[in-house]
Write a protein that holds these residues in place. Structure first.
Motif, PDB file in Angstrom:
ATOM      1  N   ALA A 147      56.492 -61.456 -74.892  1.00 39.09           N
ATOM      2  CA  ALA A 147      56.738 -60.900 -76.223  1.00 39.09           C
ATOM      3  C   ALA A 147      56.084 -61.744 -77.316  1.00 39.09           C
ATOM      4  O   ALA A 147      56.032 -61.331 -78.468  1.00 39.09           O
ATOM      5  CB  ALA A 147      58.246 -60.798 -76.471  1.00 39.09           C
ATOM      6  N   GLY A 148      55.586 -62.919 -76.935  1.00 38.90           N
ATOM      7  CA  GLY A 148      54.911 -63.771 -77.899  1.00 38.90           C
ATOM      8  C   GLY A 148      55.822 -64.738 -78.627  1.00 38.90           C
ATOM      9  O   GLY A 148      55.407 -65.385 -79.584  1.00 38.90           O
ATOM     10  N   PHE A 149      57.075 -64.862 -78.186  1.00 40.40           N
ATOM     11  CA  PHE A 149      58.009 -65.786 -78.828  1.00 40.40           C
ATOM     12  C   PHE A 149      57.801 -67.216 -78.354  1.00 40.40           C
ATOM     13  O   PHE A 149      58.139 -68.156 -79.055  1.00 40.40           O
ATOM     14  CB  PHE A 149      59.458 -65.377 -78.562  1.00 40.40           C
ATOM     15  N   LEU A 150      57.282 -67.386 -77.139  1.00 36.16           N
ATOM     16  CA  LEU A 150      57.007 -68.694 -76.558  1.00 36.16           C
ATOM     17  C   LEU A 150      55.606 -68.683 -75.968  1.00 36.16           C
ATOM     18  O   LEU A 150      55.167 -67.672 -75.425  1.00 36.16           O
ATOM     19  CB  LEU A 150      58.006 -69.012 -75.427  1.00 36.16           C
ATOM     20  N   SER A 151      54.937 -69.807 -76.044  1.00 37.02           N
ATOM     21  CA  SER A 151      53.618 -69.909 -75.420  1.00 37.02           C
ATOM     22  C   SER A 151      53.790 -70.245 -73.943  1.00 37.02           C
ATOM     23  O   SER A 151      54.853 -70.703 -73.507  1.00 37.02           O
ATOM     24  CB  SER A 151      52.792 -71.004 -76.092  1.00 37.02           C
ATOM     25  N   GLU A 152      52.736 -70.030 -73.175  1.00 39.35           N
ATOM     26  CA  GLU A 152      52.774 -70.377 -71.756  1.00 39.35           C
ATOM     27  C   GLU A 152      53.028 -71.868 -71.594  1.00 39.35           C
ATOM     28  O   GLU A 152      53.747 -72.292 -70.700  1.00 39.35           O
ATOM     29  CB  GLU A 152      51.470 -69.967 -71.072  1.00 39.35           C
ATOM     30  N   GLU A 153      52.467 -72.660 -72.486  1.00 37.87           N
ATOM     31  CA  GLU A 153      52.694 -74.109 -72.472  1.00 37.87           C
ATOM     32  C   GLU A 153      54.181 -74.419 -72.644  1.00 37.87           C
ATOM     33  O   GLU A 153      54.730 -75.268 -71.958  1.00 37.87           O
ATOM     34  CB  GLU A 153      51.871 -74.766 -73.589  1.00 37.87           C
ATOM     35  N   GLU A 154      54.832 -73.718 -73.579  1.00 41.14           N
ATOM     36  CA  GLU A 154      56.258 -73.944 -73.821  1.00 41.14           C
ATOM     37  C   GLU A 154      57.101 -73.499 -72.628  1.00 41.14           C
ATOM     38  O   GLU A 154      58.094 -74.123 -72.295  1.00 41.14           O
ATOM     39  CB  GLU A 154      56.718 -73.188 -75.066  1.00 41.14           C
ATOM     40  N   VAL A 155      56.687 -72.446 -71.996  1.00 44.22           N
ATOM     41  CA  VAL A 155      57.450 -71.881 -70.894  1.00 44.22           C
ATOM     42  C   VAL A 155      57.206 -72.643 -69.598  1.00 44.22           C
ATOM     43  O   VAL A 155      58.093 -72.791 -68.773  1.00 44.22           O
ATOM     44  CB  VAL A 155      57.088 -70.381 -70.710  1.00 44.22           C
ATOM     45  N   LYS A 156      55.975 -73.070 -69.395  1.00 43.23           N
ATOM     46  CA  LYS A 156      55.565 -73.794 -68.183  1.00 43.23           C
ATOM     47  C   LYS A 156      55.595 -72.931 -66.936  1.00 43.23           C
ATOM     48  O   LYS A 156      55.652 -73.428 -65.824  1.00 43.23           O
ATOM     49  CB  LYS A 156      56.393 -75.061 -67.957  1.00 43.23           C
ATOM     50  N   ILE A 157      55.601 -71.623 -67.126  1.00 41.81           N
ATOM     51  CA  ILE A 157      55.462 -70.690 -66.014  1.00 41.81           C
ATOM     52  C   ILE A 157      54.580 -69.547 -66.493  1.00 41.81           C
ATOM     53  O   ILE A 157      54.475 -69.304 -67.696  1.00 41.81           O
ATOM     54  CB  ILE A 157      56.803 -70.110 -65.508  1.00 41.81           C
ATOM     55  N   THR A 158      53.953 -68.863 -65.576  1.00 47.37           N
ATOM     56  CA  THR A 158      53.196 -67.681 -65.962  1.00 47.37           C
ATOM     57  C   THR A 158      54.011 -66.429 -65.685  1.00 47.37           C
ATOM     58  O   THR A 158      54.017 -65.502 -66.445  1.00 47.37           O
ATOM     59  CB  THR A 158      51.854 -67.603 -65.220  1.00 47.37           C
ATOM     60  N   GLU A 159      54.718 -66.412 -64.566  1.00 44.31           N
ATOM     61  CA  GLU A 159      55.580 -65.289 -64.233  1.00 44.31           C
ATOM     62  C   GLU A 159      56.377 -65.646 -62.991  1.00 44.31           C
ATOM     63  O   GLU A 159      55.865 -66.269 -62.078  1.00 44.31           O
ATOM     64  CB  GLU A 159      54.748 -64.031 -63.966  1.00 44.31           C
ATOM     65  N   ALA A 160      57.623 -65.237 -62.977  1.00 44.79           N
ATOM     66  CA  ALA A 160      58.461 -65.464 -61.799  1.00 44.79           C
ATOM     67  C   ALA A 160      58.091 -64.447 -60.732  1.00 44.79           C
ATOM     68  O   ALA A 160      57.695 -63.322 -61.049  1.00 44.79           O
ATOM     69  CB  ALA A 160      59.937 -65.322 -62.167  1.00 44.79           C
ATOM     70  N   PRO A 161      58.182 -64.818 -59.468  1.00 46.48           N
ATOM     71  CA  PRO A 161      57.860 -63.854 -58.414  1.00 46.48           C
ATOM     72  C   PRO A 161      58.829 -62.672 -58.426  1.00 46.48           C
ATOM     73  O   PRO A 161      59.996 -62.825 -58.756  1.00 46.48           O
ATOM     74  CB  PRO A 161      57.993 -64.660 -57.129  1.00 46.48           C
ATOM     75  N   VAL A 162      58.312 -61.527 -58.070  1.00 43.20           N
ATOM     76  CA  VAL A 162      59.119 -60.313 -58.018  1.00 43.20           C
ATOM     77  C   VAL A 162      59.895 -60.284 -56.708  1.00 43.20           C
ATOM     78  O   VAL A 162      59.351 -60.574 -55.649  1.00 43.20           O
ATOM     79  CB  VAL A 162      58.212 -59.062 -58.109  1.00 43.20           C
ATOM     80  N   ASN A 163      61.163 -59.934 -56.782  1.00 40.10           N
ATOM     81  CA  ASN A 163      61.953 -59.713 -55.590  1.00 40.10           C
ATOM     82  C   ASN A 163      61.839 -58.229 -55.257  1.00 40.10           C
ATOM     83  O   ASN A 163      62.426 -57.382 -55.913  1.00 40.10           O
ATOM     84  CB  ASN A 163      63.421 -60.095 -55.844  1.00 40.10           C
ATOM     85  N   LEU A 164      61.024 -57.907 -54.259  1.00 41.67           N
ATOM     86  CA  LEU A 164      60.738 -56.511 -53.935  1.00 41.67           C
ATOM     87  C   LEU A 164      61.988 -55.702 -53.615  1.00 41.67           C
ATOM     88  O   LEU A 164      62.024 -54.499 -53.839  1.00 41.67           O
ATOM     89  CB  LEU A 164      59.739 -56.435 -52.785  1.00 41.67           C
TER      90      LEU A 164
END
Length: 97
Positions: free
Chosen positions: A62-79
């Motif tokens: 959503a643009g509220f936090l940068s990737e640097e701030e989050v330190k993750i790109t995306e959590a894995p999906v639980n299929l």
């Protein structure tokens, strides 16, 4: 198309705005505005909770936090948690022709 809306489509399997509204409890008119304007923080958090995603991940897209701030790109999906219709829609999208 915004990064947020692309994220929403990826997580929901391109569900309709009404289906997203029903699942999240957020008004359909608010979801319609997401495509161009993005969500408010409380709506991004509600979306993440409704779809079993980390709130911090939603805040990144959503643009509220940068990737640097989050330190993750995306959590894995639980299929196992993906709706069957959404999963089939994604498979159809990936198969050419």
């Amino acid at each position: 198309m915004s990064e947020w809306w692309e994220y929403v489509q990826r997580i929901t399997g391109s569900a309709t705005q009404q289906a997203i509204a029903d699942k999240t409890g957020i008004g359909q008119s608010s979801i319609a505005r997401w495509r161009d304007k993005g969500p408010r923080p409380d709506s991004a958090a509600a979306f993440a909770r409704a779809y079993g995603r980390p709130t911090v991940e939603a805040f990144k897209y959503a643009g509220f936090l940068s990737e640097e701030e989050v330190k993750i790109t995306e959590a894995p999906v639980n299929l196992a948690e993906i709706d069957t219709d959404a999963l089939l829609a994604e498979v159809r999208r990936r198969i050419p022709g």
